[in-house]
Design an enzyme around this catalytic site. Structure first.
Site, PDB file in Angstrom:
ATOM      1  N   ARG A 194      55.446 180.661  13.826  1.00  0.00           N
ATOM      2  CA  ARG A 194      55.960 182.404  13.253  1.00  0.00           C
ATOM      3  C   ARG A 194      57.064 182.095  12.948  1.00  0.00           C
ATOM      4  O   ARG A 194      58.060 181.261  13.849  1.00  0.00           O
ATOM      5  CB  ARG A 194      55.243 183.143  13.902  1.00  0.00           C
ATOM      6  CG  ARG A 194      53.896 183.224  14.001  1.00  0.00           C
ATOM      7  CD  ARG A 194      53.284 183.941  12.460  1.00  0.00           C
ATOM      8  NE  ARG A 194      51.659 184.017  12.394  1.00  0.00           N
ATOM      9  CZ  ARG A 194      50.887 183.525  11.895  1.00  0.00           C
ATOM     10  NH1 ARG A 194      51.743 182.774  11.335  1.00  0.00           N
ATOM     11  NH2 ARG A 194      49.998 184.284  12.480  1.00  0.00           N
ATOM     12  N   HIS A 253      55.195 180.660   3.487  1.00  0.00           N
ATOM     13  CA  HIS A 253      54.369 180.782   4.124  1.00  0.00           C
ATOM     14  C   HIS A 253      52.851 180.251   3.999  1.00  0.00           C
ATOM     15  O   HIS A 253      51.309 181.120   3.763  1.00  0.00           O
ATOM     16  CB  HIS A 253      54.018 182.150   5.150  1.00  0.00           C
ATOM     17  CG  HIS A 253      53.596 182.331   6.073  1.00  0.00           C
ATOM     18  ND1 HIS A 253      53.437 183.273   7.084  1.00  0.00           N
ATOM     19  CD2 HIS A 253      52.152 181.795   6.949  1.00  0.00           C
ATOM     20  CE1 HIS A 253      51.901 183.293   8.488  1.00  0.00           C
ATOM     21  NE2 HIS A 253      52.037 182.613   8.243  1.00  0.00           N
TER      22      HIS A 253
END
Ligand code: NAP
Ligand code: GLV
Length: 309
Positions: A224, A272
């Protein structure tokens, strides 16, 4: 038995087909066409609007479409007594291991330098080290980190991992807890972050962590954005303390236009995509977990709400 289904990713047809094959009685409702909120017993979500999940009084379980649940945990109104289940499915695990292997090899084989040389039409050999002399460190030795570590051992890298509790994985040196963090960083030529984002791991990759790495180390962050203090990373790259970074996740996603990472010569950006959940295998896991839940058996991927992962 109704299951609410909300996704930002369009794999609805595949979920619907496989879920109904495995759980024919399931009444699938796609948000926002929810009907009576009292009917909803299960929710299958990625990033629902904050406060949404508290509006279903009979919710029995919340299934995250991803391995991470930080986007759910950050909802202050997330129902407290409803089990949250993260995604553990073979497609996601295989995808992450592919991404880690690809990125480790990229840095190990100096591909960033060779790409720059090729742009300058420069023919120059860089001294290569064998894989067994390249020390790879994986932060987080859970489902994803454990699988990637095993694959890296198979490629003969010198692999270590850092986790909350000690691990016993063949060929992987285990470090754990606060005391293990510095010695783990000190021996990580290529550092891979696969931690969950929790209050304890937020901002863990800061100036002090970068300073503890061997000079010129590479960072791969596939966990993250919140794990990394972006200003500290840029400073470490600009000073040469850190040699390169592969970044798949960011504080703000999509990565804003004009962000220094886009054009940084030592940074590779991906949007991502390190690992995605696949429709068929995801739906199978959810259907199995619903069966387990109804039988009173433990669900795979059940989150410990006190640990936040
Ligand atoms: P997991 O199975 O829950 O594993 C988490 C690992 O992190 C465990 O080994 C755990 O230690 C360790 N850990 C947690 N808190 C720690 C702390 N404070 N100090 C040291 N170690 C700590 O999770 P996973 O399924 O492997 O997924 C990891 C993360 O990858 C997800 O949370 C998600 O954010 C990210 N992810 C990203 C993508 C992408 O496309 N970029 C895709 C999928 C997942 P213990 O084993 O001792 O508990
Ligand atoms: C993706 O980021 C996931 O958590 O699965």
């Amino acid at each position: 038995m109704a299951l609410l289904f909300k996704s930002d990713i369009d794999r609805g047809d595949s979920w619907r087909r496989v879920l109904l094959e495995l759980e024919p009685g399931l009444d699938l409702r796609e948000w926002p066409e929810i009907g009576d909120p009292n009917d909803i017993e299960y929710a299958l979500v990625w990033k629902p609007p904050q406060g949404e999940l508290k509006t279903y009084p009979n919710l029995k379980a919340i299934f995250s479409l991803g391995a991470g649940i930080d986007h759910l945990a950050s909802d202050p109104e997330l129902p407290k007594d409803v089990p949250v289940v993260r995604m553990v499915e073979p497609g996601l695990t295989a995808g992450m291991t592919e991404f880690v292997i690809m990125s480790v090899l990229y840095h190990h084989r100096f591909m960033l330098d060779y790409a720059a040389q090729a742009r300058a039409h420069q023919w120059r050999e860089i001294d290569q080290v064998p894989a067994w002399e390249r020390r790879v460190g994986i932060m987080g030795l859970g489902v994803l980190g454990g699988d990637a570590a095993e694959a890296l051992v198979g490629l003969r890298f010198d692999v270590a991992g850092w986790s909350g509790s000690p691990k016993n994985l063949p060929g992987v040196t285990s470090f754990h807890g606060a005391d293990g963090f510095l010695p783990f960083l000190n021996r990580s030529d290529i550092l891979v972050c696969l931690l969950p984002l929790t209050p304890e791991t937020e901002g863990i990759l800061d100036a002090s962590a970068f300073a503890a790495l061997p000079s010129g180390a590479a960072l791969i962050n596939a966990a993250r954005g919140g794990h990394v203090v972006e200003a500290d990373l840029l400073a470490a790259l600009d000073s040469g303390a850190l040699g390169a970074a592969t970044l798949d996740v960011f504080d703000t996603e999509p990565l804003p236009q004009g962000h220094p990472f886009w054009a940084h010569p030592r940074v590779r950006v991906t949007p991502h995509v390190a690992a995605i959940t696949y429709g068929d295998t995801t739906a199978r896991e959810i259907a199995l977990n619903i069966k387990r839940f109804r039988a009173g058996a433990p669900m795979s991927g059940l989150v410990d709400r006190r640990r936040h992962y």
